[in-house]
Write a protein that holds these residues in place. Sequence first.
Motif, PDB file in Angstrom:
ATOM      1  N   SER A  12      17.729  20.621  29.740  1.00 43.06           N
ATOM      2  CA  SER A  12      18.533  20.490  28.532  1.00 43.06           C
ATOM      3  C   SER A  12      19.420  21.704  28.269  1.00 43.06           C
ATOM      4  O   SER A  12      20.306  21.650  27.430  1.00 43.06           O
ATOM      5  CB  SER A  12      17.628  20.240  27.326  1.00 43.06           C
ATOM      6  N   CYS A  13      19.166  22.811  28.938  1.00 47.02           N
ATOM      7  CA  CYS A  13      19.981  24.000  28.704  1.00 47.02           C
ATOM      8  C   CYS A  13      19.867  24.955  29.889  1.00 47.02           C
ATOM      9  O   CYS A  13      19.144  24.688  30.846  1.00 47.02           O
ATOM     10  CB  CYS A  13      19.546  24.711  27.420  1.00 47.02           C
ATOM     11  N   HIS A  15      18.405  27.732  30.059  1.00 49.68           N
ATOM     12  CA  HIS A  15      17.073  28.309  30.233  1.00 49.68           C
ATOM     13  C   HIS A  15      16.235  27.455  31.177  1.00 49.68           C
ATOM     14  O   HIS A  15      15.413  27.964  31.925  1.00 49.68           O
ATOM     15  CB  HIS A  15      16.365  28.464  28.892  1.00 49.68           C
ATOM     16  N   CYS A  16      16.441  26.158  31.083  1.00 52.62           N
ATOM     17  CA  CYS A  16      15.710  25.247  31.975  1.00 52.62           C
ATOM     18  C   CYS A  16      16.068  25.567  33.428  1.00 52.62           C
ATOM     19  O   CYS A  16      15.195  25.678  34.289  1.00 52.62           O
ATOM     20  CB  CYS A  16      16.083  23.795  31.691  1.00 52.62           C
TER      21      CYS A  16
HETATM   22 CU   LIG Z   1      16.416  24.427  28.503  1.00 57.15          CU
END
Ligand SMILES: [Cu+2]
Length: 70
Positions: A12-13, A15-16
């Motif tokens: 989803s972002c 960071h993933c």
């Molecule tokens: Cu993420």
Amino acid sequence: MKRVTYYIPNISCHHCIHTIKKEVGALEGVRFVSGDVKAKQVTLEIDAPATEEQVKAVLAEIDYPVAKEL
Ligand SMILES: [Cu+2]
């Protein structure tokens, strides 16, 4: 060397992608990990001793299970 692309809906972002790069990239034999947040895809280059099964197991473990191979 095998190049694979996986569709991973839980991405989803950025960071993933970072987490995936860190965890999967730590496996011996994984040469390259690149992610696309919008497409929810990760492309990897896998060499022995790493296997696709191993990579998928790690992805499932860190809660990014592979939904589809592209
Ligand atoms: Cu993420």
